[in-house]
Design a protein around this motif. Structure first.
Motif, short mmCIF file in Angstrom:
data_model
loop_
_atom_site.label_atom_id
_atom_site.label_comp_id
_atom_site.label_asym_id
_atom_site.label_seq_id
_atom_site.Cartn_x
_atom_site.Cartn_y
_atom_site.Cartn_z
N PHE A 119 9.55 22.34 -0.96
CA PHE A 119 9.29 22.31 0.60
C PHE A 119 10.20 21.29 0.66
O PHE A 119 10.06 20.83 1.90
CB PHE A 119 7.87 21.97 0.95
CG PHE A 119 6.87 22.93 0.50
CD1 PHE A 119 6.90 24.34 0.81
CD2 PHE A 119 5.94 22.76 -0.51
CE1 PHE A 119 5.99 25.10 0.50
CE2 PHE A 119 4.99 23.54 -0.84
CZ PHE A 119 5.10 24.84 -0.22
N GLY A 120 11.41 20.81 0.29
CA GLY A 120 12.37 20.10 0.86
C GLY A 120 12.23 18.53 0.07
O GLY A 120 12.07 18.33 -0.90
N ASP A 121 12.46 17.76 1.40
CA ASP A 121 12.30 16.32 0.84
C ASP A 121 11.04 15.91 0.40
O ASP A 121 10.02 16.30 0.76
CB ASP A 121 12.78 15.46 2.15
CG ASP A 121 14.16 15.85 2.54
OD1 ASP A 121 14.90 16.25 1.76
OD2 ASP A 121 14.30 15.48 3.82
N PRO A 122 11.04 14.79 -0.60
CA PRO A 122 9.86 14.35 -1.21
C PRO A 122 9.13 13.43 0.03
O PRO A 122 9.92 12.98 0.84
CB PRO A 122 10.27 13.40 -2.28
CG PRO A 122 11.78 13.03 -1.89
CD PRO A 122 12.25 14.30 -1.25
N ALA A 123 8.03 13.33 -0.14
CA ALA A 123 7.05 12.26 0.70
C ALA A 123 7.61 10.80 0.21
O ALA A 123 7.50 10.52 -0.77
CB ALA A 123 5.72 12.42 0.27
N THR A 124 8.09 10.17 1.16
CA THR A 124 8.49 8.93 0.87
C THR A 124 7.41 7.74 1.05
O THR A 124 6.32 7.94 1.84
CB THR A 124 9.77 8.46 1.99
OG1 THR A 124 9.27 8.53 3.20
CG2 THR A 124 10.76 9.36 1.55
N PHE A 125 7.55 6.80 0.35
CA PHE A 125 6.68 5.69 0.39
C PHE A 125 7.64 4.32 0.43
O PHE A 125 8.56 4.21 -0.24
CB PHE A 125 5.70 5.67 -0.58
CG PHE A 125 5.93 5.68 -2.01
CD1 PHE A 125 6.09 4.64 -2.78
CD2 PHE A 125 6.11 6.98 -2.63
CE1 PHE A 125 6.43 4.96 -4.09
CE2 PHE A 125 6.49 6.98 -3.95
CZ PHE A 125 6.82 6.08 -4.63
N GLU A 126 7.04 3.37 0.96
CA GLU A 126 7.82 2.03 1.23
C GLU A 126 7.59 1.35 -0.31
O GLU A 126 6.72 1.63 -1.10
CB GLU A 126 7.19 1.12 2.18
CG GLU A 126 7.50 1.66 3.59
CD GLU A 126 8.76 1.90 3.94
OE1 GLU A 126 9.58 0.87 3.74
OE2 GLU A 126 9.03 2.82 4.56
N PRO A 127 8.60 0.51 -0.38
CA PRO A 127 8.66 -0.28 -1.89
C PRO A 127 7.17 -1.16 -2.01
O PRO A 127 6.88 -1.43 -1.16
CB PRO A 127 9.66 -1.34 -1.55
CG PRO A 127 10.53 -0.58 -0.89
CD PRO A 127 9.83 0.22 0.20
N ILE A 128 6.57 -1.10 -3.21
CA ILE A 128 5.46 -1.60 -3.41
C ILE A 128 5.59 -2.41 -4.96
O ILE A 128 6.41 -1.65 -5.83
CB ILE A 128 4.25 -0.76 -3.56
CG1 ILE A 128 3.21 -1.55 -3.79
CG2 ILE A 128 4.44 0.42 -4.38
CD1 ILE A 128 1.77 -0.86 -3.68
N THR A 129 5.34 -3.66 -4.93
CA THR A 129 5.23 -4.27 -6.10
C THR A 129 3.77 -4.14 -6.90
O THR A 129 2.69 -4.39 -6.25
CB THR A 129 5.66 -5.82 -6.22
OG1 THR A 129 7.02 -5.81 -5.70
CG2 THR A 129 5.51 -6.41 -7.47
N VAL A 130 3.82 -3.30 -8.08
CA VAL A 130 2.35 -3.16 -8.52
C VAL A 130 1.76 -4.51 -8.87
O VAL A 130 2.22 -5.37 -9.79
CB VAL A 130 2.86 -2.17 -9.69
CG1 VAL A 130 1.41 -1.85 -10.40
CG2 VAL A 130 3.41 -0.97 -9.59
N PRO A 131 0.65 -4.67 -8.64
CA PRO A 131 -0.14 -5.95 -8.64
C PRO A 131 -0.63 -6.09 -10.05
O PRO A 131 -0.84 -5.01 -10.71
CB PRO A 131 -1.11 -5.87 -7.69
CG PRO A 131 -1.17 -4.76 -6.90
CD PRO A 131 -0.14 -3.86 -7.53
N ALA A 132 -0.92 -7.31 -10.68
CA ALA A 132 -1.25 -7.73 -11.99
C ALA A 132 -2.76 -6.64 -12.07
O ALA A 132 -3.56 -6.65 -11.03
CB ALA A 132 -1.78 -8.94 -12.07
N GLY A 133 -2.92 -6.15 -13.38
CA GLY A 133 -3.88 -5.33 -13.59
C GLY A 133 -4.00 -3.85 -12.82
O GLY A 133 -5.00 -3.37 -13.03
N LYS A 134 -2.79 -3.41 -12.23
CA LYS A 134 -2.95 -2.03 -11.76
C LYS A 134 -1.74 -1.23 -12.26
O LYS A 134 -0.87 -1.73 -13.02
CB LYS A 134 -2.67 -2.33 -10.32
CG LYS A 134 -3.80 -3.16 -9.52
CD LYS A 134 -4.96 -2.32 -9.04
CE LYS A 134 -5.65 -3.15 -8.37
NZ LYS A 134 -6.59 -2.67 -7.13
N LEU A 135 -1.79 0.11 -12.17
CA LEU A 135 -0.64 1.08 -12.56
C LEU A 135 -0.42 1.97 -11.44
O LEU A 135 -1.38 2.32 -10.50
CB LEU A 135 -1.53 1.83 -13.84
CG LEU A 135 -1.59 1.32 -14.89
CD1 LEU A 135 -2.29 2.38 -15.94
CD2 LEU A 135 -0.74 0.75 -15.67
#
Length: 165
Positions: A119-135
């Motif tokens: 369907f064209g362009d990917p859904a964009t998302f803003e930069p995020i730094t993955v917090p400690a203990g998360k994936l």
């Protein structure tokens, strides 16, 4: 002679116990969505190495089985899910560069396993730094995936298995 027979019996018993332990650490999971296509097709059964809470050492590229957080959007049916680890604690991730690739720590990722967009362009998302203990977990079929791009990072402790490849 009796000592040899007892020793052989002991070795066979210990080997059997070790094998049972290996089997107990492997568990089949049915893939009930197209989220990981083309890597894993909907309806497939995969085998995962079971991990105990706190045992999993996150690595990008792993395909993991996890229990979704109870937060809105993640867990509509309570079923375990299967997605790919795209970023680990401390990584900064965003979508997308000029080629439509995920950017991790400033570099566009080459992900040959990702299903091409229909369907064209990917859904964009803003930069995020993955917090400690998360994936940060994404499906290989990004257009069909209910993943971290929509619901945020997942606690590492929610990983219950790593899919064997």
């Amino acid at each position: 002679m009796r000592k040899i027979v007892v020793l052989v019996g002991l070795v066979v018993s210990l080997t059997a116990c070790g094998s049972l332990g290996d089997d107990a650490r492997n568990k089949p999971y049915e893939v009930n969505s197209p989220t990981m296509e083309p890597t894993i097709t909907e309806g497939s059964v995969v085998t995962a190495n079971v991990v105990k809470p706190g045992e999993y050492q996150p690595r990008t590229g792993d395909i993991v089985v996890f229990d979704p957080p109870d937060s809105y959007g993640w867990n509509p049916d309570g079923a375990s899910r299967i997605l790919r680890v795209v970023a680990v604690p401390g990584d900064t991730i965003a979508c997308c560069d000029a080629q439509g690739r995920i950017i991790r720590n400033g570099t566009g990722l080459d992900e040959p396993y990702v299903k091409p967009l229909a369907f064209g362009d990917p859904a964009t998302f803003e930069p995020i730094t993955v917090p400690a203990g998360k994936l940060y977990l994404l499906g290989d079929y990004r257009e069909a995936a209910n993943d971290s791009s929509h619901n945020g990072p997942v606690p590492v402790e929610n990983v219950i298995g790593v899919v064997k490849r």
